[in-house]
Design a protein around this motif. Structure first.
Motif, PDB file in Angstrom:
ATOM      1  N   GLU A   5      22.743  16.071 -14.778  1.00  0.00           N
ATOM      2  CA  GLU A   5      21.438  16.651 -14.480  1.00  0.00           C
ATOM      3  C   GLU A   5      21.172  17.872 -15.336  1.00  0.00           C
ATOM      4  N   LYS A   6      22.249  18.647 -15.575  1.00  0.00           N
ATOM      5  CA  LYS A   6      22.079  19.810 -16.461  1.00  0.00           C
ATOM      6  C   LYS A   6      21.661  19.342 -17.845  1.00  0.00           C
ATOM      7  N   LYS A   7      22.306  18.284 -18.305  1.00  0.00           N
ATOM      8  CA  LYS A   7      21.950  17.740 -19.621  1.00  0.00           C
ATOM      9  C   LYS A   7      20.475  17.356 -19.626  1.00  0.00           C
ATOM     10  N   LEU A   8      20.052  16.735 -18.516  1.00  0.00           N
ATOM     11  CA  LEU A   8      18.660  16.311 -18.398  1.00  0.00           C
ATOM     12  C   LEU A   8      17.724  17.499 -18.580  1.00  0.00           C
ATOM     13  N   PHE A   9      17.994  18.563 -17.840  1.00  0.00           N
ATOM     14  CA  PHE A   9      17.090  19.709 -17.914  1.00  0.00           C
ATOM     15  C   PHE A   9      17.161  20.402 -19.266  1.00  0.00           C
ATOM     16  N   ARG A  10      18.374  20.481 -19.848  1.00  0.00           N
ATOM     17  CA  ARG A  10      18.471  21.108 -21.165  1.00  0.00           C
ATOM     18  C   ARG A  10      17.725  20.277 -22.200  1.00  0.00           C
ATOM     19  N   ASP A  11      17.904  18.952 -22.127  1.00  0.00           N
ATOM     20  CA  ASP A  11      17.196  18.089 -23.080  1.00  0.00           C
ATOM     21  C   ASP A  11      15.694  18.288 -22.931  1.00  0.00           C
ATOM     22  N   PHE A  12      15.292  18.370 -21.673  1.00  0.00           N
ATOM     23  CA  PHE A  12      13.868  18.537 -21.395  1.00  0.00           C
ATOM     24  C   PHE A  12      13.360  19.851 -21.978  1.00  0.00           C
ATOM     25  N   LEU A  13      14.133  20.913 -21.803  1.00  0.00           N
ATOM     26  CA  LEU A  13      13.711  22.209 -22.331  1.00  0.00           C
ATOM     27  C   LEU A  13      13.702  22.197 -23.853  1.00  0.00           C
ATOM     28  N   ARG A  14      14.690  21.537 -24.428  1.00  0.00           N
ATOM     29  CA  ARG A  14      14.761  21.464 -25.887  1.00  0.00           C
ATOM     30  C   ARG A  14      13.546  20.709 -26.432  1.00  0.00           C
ATOM     31  N   LEU A  15      13.100  19.729 -25.692  1.00  0.00           N
ATOM     32  CA  LEU A  15      11.985  18.891 -26.150  1.00  0.00           C
ATOM     33  C   LEU A  15      10.636  19.436 -25.706  1.00  0.00           C
ATOM     34  N   TRP A  16      10.604  20.682 -25.234  1.00  0.00           N
ATOM     35  CA  TRP A  16       9.410  21.152 -24.525  1.00  0.00           C
ATOM     36  C   TRP A  16       8.125  20.934 -25.310  1.00  0.00           C
ATOM     37  N   ALA A  17       8.176  21.184 -26.620  1.00  0.00           N
ATOM     38  CA  ALA A  17       6.923  21.088 -27.377  1.00  0.00           C
ATOM     39  C   ALA A  17       6.416  19.656 -27.386  1.00  0.00           C
ATOM     40  N   GLN A  18       7.346  18.737 -27.668  1.00  0.00           N
ATOM     41  CA  GLN A  18       6.931  17.333 -27.683  1.00  0.00           C
ATOM     42  C   GLN A  18       6.528  16.874 -26.292  1.00  0.00           C
ATOM     43  N   GLY A  19       7.332  17.291 -25.320  1.00  0.00           N
ATOM     44  CA  GLY A  19       7.041  16.910 -23.942  1.00  0.00           C
ATOM     45  C   GLY A  19       5.690  17.438 -23.502  1.00  0.00           C
ATOM     46  N   LEU A  20       5.416  18.677 -23.875  1.00  0.00           N
ATOM     47  CA  LEU A  20       4.146  19.287 -23.473  1.00  0.00           C
ATOM     48  C   LEU A  20       2.975  18.532 -24.113  1.00  0.00           C
ATOM     49  N   ALA A  21       3.156  18.210 -25.404  1.00  0.00           N
ATOM     50  CA  ALA A  21       2.080  17.496 -26.097  1.00  0.00           C
ATOM     51  C   ALA A  21       1.776  16.182 -25.382  1.00  0.00           C
ATOM     52  N   ILE A  22       2.817  15.517 -24.921  1.00  0.00           N
ATOM     53  CA  ILE A  22       2.600  14.257 -24.204  1.00  0.00           C
ATOM     54  C   ILE A  22       2.006  14.536 -22.824  1.00  0.00           C
ATOM     55  N   ALA A  23       2.608  15.547 -22.154  1.00  0.00           N
ATOM     56  CA  ALA A  23       2.165  15.856 -20.790  1.00  0.00           C
ATOM     57  C   ALA A  23       0.673  16.177 -20.757  1.00  0.00           C
ATOM     58  N   LEU A  24       0.190  16.849 -21.786  1.00  0.00           N
ATOM     59  CA  LEU A  24      -1.225  17.223 -21.787  1.00  0.00           C
ATOM     60  C   LEU A  24      -2.127  16.005 -21.961  1.00  0.00           C
ATOM     61  N   VAL A  25      -1.671  15.059 -22.772  1.00  0.00           N
ATOM     62  CA  VAL A  25      -2.454  13.826 -22.906  1.00  0.00           C
ATOM     63  C   VAL A  25      -2.494  13.103 -21.561  1.00  0.00           C
ATOM     64  N   LEU A  26      -1.320  13.051 -20.931  1.00  0.00           N
ATOM     65  CA  LEU A  26      -1.249  12.410 -19.615  1.00  0.00           C
ATOM     66  C   LEU A  26      -2.135  13.155 -18.616  1.00  0.00           C
ATOM     67  N   ALA A  27      -2.094  14.492 -18.715  1.00  0.00           N
ATOM     68  CA  ALA A  27      -2.889  15.317 -17.798  1.00  0.00           C
ATOM     69  C   ALA A  27      -4.376  14.984 -17.919  1.00  0.00           C
ATOM     70  N   CYS A  28      -4.824  14.717 -19.152  1.00  0.00           N
ATOM     71  CA  CYS A  28      -6.234  14.334 -19.341  1.00  0.00           C
ATOM     72  C   CYS A  28      -6.537  13.094 -18.514  1.00  0.00           C
ATOM     73  N   GLY A  29      -5.662  12.100 -18.642  1.00  0.00           N
ATOM     74  CA  GLY A  29      -5.888  10.856 -17.914  1.00  0.00           C
ATOM     75  C   GLY A  29      -5.879  11.079 -16.413  1.00  0.00           C
ATOM     76  N   VAL A  30      -4.870  11.824 -15.957  1.00  0.00           N
ATOM     77  CA  VAL A  30      -4.738  12.047 -14.511  1.00  0.00           C
ATOM     78  C   VAL A  30      -5.936  12.833 -13.985  1.00  0.00           C
ATOM     79  N   SER A  31      -6.327  13.873 -14.719  1.00  0.00           N
ATOM     80  CA  SER A  31      -7.405  14.721 -14.189  1.00  0.00           C
ATOM     81  C   SER A  31      -8.737  13.982 -14.183  1.00  0.00           C
ATOM     82  N   ILE A  32      -9.002  13.216 -15.235  1.00  0.00           N
ATOM     83  CA  ILE A  32     -10.277  12.496 -15.265  1.00  0.00           C
ATOM     84  C   ILE A  32     -10.291  11.427 -14.178  1.00  0.00           C
ATOM     85  N   PHE A  33      -9.148  10.788 -13.999  1.00  0.00           N
ATOM     86  CA  PHE A  33      -9.082   9.781 -12.943  1.00  0.00           C
ATOM     87  C   PHE A  33      -9.271  10.441 -11.581  1.00  0.00           C
ATOM     88  N   LEU A  34      -8.549  11.539 -11.397  1.00  0.00           N
ATOM     89  CA  LEU A  34      -8.627  12.261 -10.126  1.00  0.00           C
ATOM     90  C   LEU A  34     -10.069  12.655  -9.840  1.00  0.00           C
TER      91      LEU A  34
END
Ligand SMILES: Nc1ncnc2c1ncn2[C@@H]1O[C@H](COP(=O)(O)OP(=O)(O)OP(=O)(O)O)[C@@H](O)[C@H]1O
Ligand SMILES: [Mg+2]
Lengths: 787, 241
Positions: A5-34
């Motif tokens: 699990e620690k590896k999971l969170f570290r990987d996630f933090l290391r990937l934050w920029a890419q993850g954020l870029a994806i998360a924001l695209v997803l957020a658009c979909g979720v928010s418009i749907f919502l």
């Protein structure tokens, strides 16, 4: 926390920029749907509850005048559960302290007290006293806009005399959730009011003693609406009925239907685009991570971790990205819903605001967001699970660059090696390159579609106001009057030009196709309210024939020269065969025009008018307003300058907001796609690029290889984006088109240019962010790590 | 063989194990019929030319890979009859692996890399204790990137022993190390073998290392070419290569 699990969170933090870029695209979909789905449900539920509680009628009909003795016959129609006959009429209101008159829509309240159907919901004060003749209850928005409270007195020009009316209370009604005055384009609460008045008093004012001119029916469950409508028409036809209709054609209800339709299409069209892009991005990123962590996967398996645990590990990584996206989507979606609720509160008048998005909508959109990320990650997660441990521990075979025909073609071009590297890479991952380009193209398309909308509304205003309706004011008369009235109107202060107009309700028929419309009769070469053709040319009102708007002609499936059967609902109620003289452009309503004299001839009567279009001397407007208020027989006035101003103001606000939102959306998509694709490239080619640097290539030469591919794909995406955008705009035009209004398809070069500029800038910035990483690449580190 | 039944229990036994890689054009016989026994608490060294099948055998013994034919037992368990799920269970409960390229998870510290195992093993020792055994008690919170190759390999050993495995399988544990660092690693292995009696198999290309083994197996073309026993074993620090 377990080490995995620690590896999971570290990987996630290391990937934050890419993850954020994806998360924001997803957020658009979720928010418009919502927002769209949430508001759709909220609006539907609120309306249904309101209709139910306040017994909104199922069937409506207006007529000239029928004796009340007809009511039992109507009630006896099979399927009718309840009936309410009313007296309605409109009159000019003289509001204290206001120069310009307002328009009042009067509705009778039965002597017995509360109406049976379309029951107004009392908001303050009380109902008007059935015995009193000078009391009214007004709709709450009108009271609020003008600052009235029970006890205040206004005046109405009833039957030629100015009568004082005391406001006894305020109310809301399911009939007037969307309240729009005759001839208006936007709700104008200050200038248009609903007034409930006791039936005897109102009947006296409108010469309706013992009679009614409006009927509403509530049907039994399972009643056949069409049969009821037919039966009602048969009963009412002799009394000058305009044709009964169901809720679909009730104005307020139709506007809400239109809004619901828009929300629904928004919920169905936009979120899938974002979810699709998210699937692609998650797939790309998790796929890359699994490839990079091949040996770690082998190791985990050697240590005894099960396939399931390993799959879950990578799914969880996507899940974390989804969590951020869904959380952001919830936040933005909630905010958007609030903003929309405020917007709705401005033009929909509901007594209670059930405009909060329900919990299940959050659950559904959250599940959709999470599911999207899982869908993107599942392939890689499964491939991680399937990787045999012994194979995972050995380094992967070098990627298979084959000599293809494309390759030979490239060789012929004598390109530099870096350019070759770019093109080969695209050819090696054609699907990924294609999807990257498609993602960028979608961003362009979103901008084209939003910017098109502004141009379309501009064109609509240009045509409707500057080319077509150039009059300053419209005077709507309570009944048709002889042409001589034009002279009287001309004598009003400030009036420069007057043109008489008349309207006739009619059913147009072509075979089994039929449509109920209002045929407008205009002077042949009207100068104020002109008819504009499809190429912007002024068209004369035809003396022998009828002009139809494109949509109407399309609905009736007729073209110029075809004969239409026109069944008039006014005058002698005769049916005539009239040829279609031409097809014209009209963005508001279903327009049908004839020359005014030709209509009088069909009715076999002398020249008459039901409305007058005026041009005014700006300097004498005040005098004009003061006089008009006292004009007998006036049902309403519309000042087109005010209409245009409020229309433009509303559009201005909405366009600014939507431009910002769409720009943000397009930028998020572009960044999400380009940043991730460039990062993946960097990760895959770090060793190649580092080797080149060690061989003596400069930083910019090396970044050319990295950025070149992204840049090339971004450029290739532009024409595709324009095409998709044009398609999206066409779909929007089709989606928005209704019998109430339509928007033109206007696609300027500027729209395409602006869309491309925004997207290319966003792409360039993302690429530069990745380039900075490349510049900081530690050559020794990269070469040292084994892959 | 001049050994009687008082000898320690057999831990691994194979019968006619083959492993064939079918690459389409040619069939590669990585293992061409291997019969062997490894006994409780023994330290075995596997020698042989590159490509002779050592890693393949070790992977099959450790349940990382399937044999093409033949049978393999771990004590009473017949590995060749087990499916992937059961093999995973077997690895989790009994086997410690050490590889040539330390194979540490880069995003986890030394302690956390060891915890990867202690999290899922039935009866592990504390991660700290395992690291103390390999002499890295003072580097527990360092990340792999902050350690030398020898230190990383010792973390890998700590990770392998932390579950108190019954067998320790090491594929060229010193392959990436110089001889001085290699000695430190071998000492750690030797100490675990002596102190805990862990059955250990070590693949190596450094023939000198055979001197620390109880049993030395030589591989050639996928077969066992010879097996010898050392009457006296050297300590790793006495070995030089
Ligand atoms: N996935 C595979 N596909 C095809 N052949 C393979 C595969 N893995 C191993 N081999 C072949 O099997 C044979 C034995 O390989 P193995 O890795 O066991 O050798 P090794 O003795 O460990 O060699 P080294 O000392 O170089 O590590 C070799 O000829 C090798 O090429
Ligand atoms: Mg090997």
């Amino acid at each position: 926390m377990r080490a995995l699990e620690k590896k999971l969170f570290r990987d996630f933090l290391r990937l934050w920029a890419q993850g954020l870029a994806i998360a924001l695209v997803l957020a658009c979909g979720v928010s418009i749907f919502l927002m769209s789905f949430g508001m759709f449900t909220a609006l539907t539920d609120t309306r249904a509850a309101y209709y139910e509680r306040n017994r909104f009628a199922d069937v409506f009909a207006t007529l000239r005048r029928a004796p009340k003795s007809l009511a039992p016959q109507i009630a006896a129609i099979e399927g009718v559960f309840a009936i309410e006959t009313r007296v309605t009429g409109s009159a000019i209101l003289d509001l204290p302290g206001k120069l310009q008159g307002a328009v009042g829509q009067f509705i009778s309240v039965p002597v017995s007290g509360e109406p049976h159907l379309n029951v107004p919901l009392l908001r303050s004060g009380r109902y008007p006293d059935p015995q009193a003749s000078g009391e009214v209850m007004v709709n709450e928005p009108f009271a609020q806009a003008n600052g009235y409270v029970p006890g205040d007195v206004i005046h109405a020009n009833l039957n030629g005399s100015l009568r004082p009316l005391t406001i006894t209370g305020t109310a809301l009604s399911p009939e007037f959730i969307y309240t729009i005055g005759p001839g208006d384009m936007m709700p104008d609460n200050e200038g248009f009011g609903i007034l409930w008045m006791s039936e005897p008093a109102l009947a006296a004012a409108f010469d309706m003693a013992g009679a009614f001119n409006d009927v509403g029916l509530q049907l039994t469950r399972g009643a056949n609406v069409d049969q009821v409508l037919d039966a009602l028409d048969d009963l009412l036809d002799p009394y000058g009925a305009q044709g009964a209709h169901d809720r679909a054609m009730q104005q307020s209800n139709a506007f809400i239907d239109g809004e619901l339709k828009q929300l629904q299409s928004m919920a169905y069209v936009l979120p899938p685009v974002f979810f699709g892009i998210t699937v692609f991005l998650v797939n790309m990123v998790i796929g890359r991570i699994v490839a990079l962590e091949r040996s770690e996967i082998g190791l985990l398996k050697a240590l005894g971790y099960s396939d399931m645990e390993i799959s879950l590990h990578y799914l969880a990584l996507a899940g974390l990205i989804a969590l951020v996206g869904v959380a952001a989507g919830f936040a933005v979606g909630t905010w958007l819903s609030r903003a929309l609720a405020v917007l709705y509160a401005g033009f929909f008048n509901f007594p209670y605001l059930i405009f909060s998005v329900s919990a299940d909508v959050y659950i559904i959109s959250g599940a959709l967001g999470l599911g999207t990320a899982m869908a993107g990650a599942i392939r890689s997660a499964l491939s991680a699970a399937r990787l045999p441990p012994a194979v995972a521990m050995s380094p992967p075979a070098p990627p298979n660059y084959k000599h293809s025909l494309f390759d030979r073609f490239l060789t012929l071009l004598r390109l530099t090696q870096p350019t070759m590297m770019i093109l080969r890479n695209i050819a090696r991952w054609p699907l990924r390159a294609g999807l990257t380009a498609l993602g960028i193209a979608l961003a362009v398309a979103v901008l084209v579609a939003s910017s098109f909308f502004e141009d379309a509304l501009g064109e609509m205003i240009e045509t409707s106001f500057y080319k077509s309706n150039r009059q300053d004011a419209m005077l709507i008369l309570t009944r048709e009057v002889p042409e001589s009235a034009i002279e009287e109107i001309r004598r009003l202060p400030g009036v420069l030009q007057v043109e008489g107009v008349q309207f006739h309700g009619a059913v147009l028929k072509n075979g089994h196709r039929e449509k109920r419309v209002a045929i407008e009769g205009r002077p042949e070469m009207a100068d104020l309210a002109r008819i504009v053709g499809d190429k912007g040319q002024v068209v004369a009102a035809p003396k022998n024939g009828i002009l139809l708007s494109e949509r109407l002609a399309w609905q009736l499936d007729v073209g110029p020269g075809d004969l239409l059967e026109v069944e008039f609902l006014t005058g002698l109620r005769e049916t005539h065969q009239i040829p279609v003289a031409g097809v014209i452009t009209s963005y508001i309503g279903l327009a049908a025009y004839m020359e005014i004299g030709a209509l009088d001839a069909l009715m076999r009567r002398s020249a008459r008018l039901g409305m007058a279009n005026l041009s005014l001397d700006e300097a004498q407007k005040d005098e004009f307003h003061a006089e008009v208020k006292n004009l007998p027989g006036l049902a309403g006035t519309v000042m087109l300058g005010d209409t245009l101003a409020s229309f433009e103001e509303t559009i201005e606000q909405n366009i600014t907001i939507s431009t910002i939102i769409y720009m943000a959306v397009a930028v998020l998509i572009t960044v999400g796609v380009t940043y991730n694709s460039a990062r993946i490239q960097l990760s895959e080619r770090a060793r190649d690029l580092a080797s080149l640097r060690i061989l003596g290539f400069t930083r910019s030469e090396v970044s050319y290889i990295l950025i070149g591919e992204t840049a090339l794909l971004a450029l290739l995406a532009q024409p595709l984006g324009w095409l998709l955008g044009a398609g999206l705009a066409t779909a929007m035009v089709a989606g928005f088109e209704s019998d109430l209004y339509s928007i033109p398809l206007v696609l300027n070069r500027g729209t395409f240019a602006w869309s491309s500029v925004v997207v290319l800038i966003a792409a360039a910035v993302s690429a530069l962010l990745v380039r900075r990483r490349l510049d900081n690449l530690n050559l020794i580190e990269v070469m040292k790590t084994r892959e | 063989m001049a050994r009687d039944i008082t000898e320690p229990e057999v831990v691994f036994r194979t019968e006619g194990v083959t492993k064939v890689y079918d690459t389409g054009e040619v069939k590669v016989y990585a293992l061409a019929g291997v019969d062997l026994e490894l006994r409780e608490s023994e330290l075995t060294v596997l020698l042989g030319a590159s490509g002779s099948g050592k890693s393949t055998l070790l992977n099959i013994l450790g349940g990382l890979d399937h044999a093409t034919s033949g049978r393999v037992w771990f004590k009473q368990l017949e590995l060749t009859k087990m499916n992937d799920r059961a093999l995973t269970r077997f690895r989790r409960d009994y086997v410690g692996f050490i590889f040539q390229f330390y194979n540490l998870v880069a995003s986890l510290s030394a302690r956390e890399n060891v915890a990867l195992v202690t999290d899922i093993a039935p009866d592990p020792m504390p991660a700290e204790e395992a690291l103390e055994i390999v002499g890295l008690g003072h580097r527990m919170d360092h990340f792999p990137a902050e350690m030398s190759g020898g230190e990383q390999q010792r973390v890998a050993i700590a990770r392998a022993i932390a579950k108190r495995p019954q067998v320790l399988l090491c594929d060229e544990p010193t392959g990436a190390l110089d001889s001085k660092t290699g000695v430190q690693v071998l000492e750690a292995l030797d100490r675990i073998n002596r102190e805990f009696g862990t059955t250990t198999a070590v693949i190596t290309h450094a023939a000198e290392i055979r001197k620390m083994a109880h049993r030395v197996i030589r591989f050639q073309d996928g077969k066992i070419a010879s097996t010898e026993f050392n009457e006296t074993r050297l300590h790793p620090h006495e070995i030089d290569w």
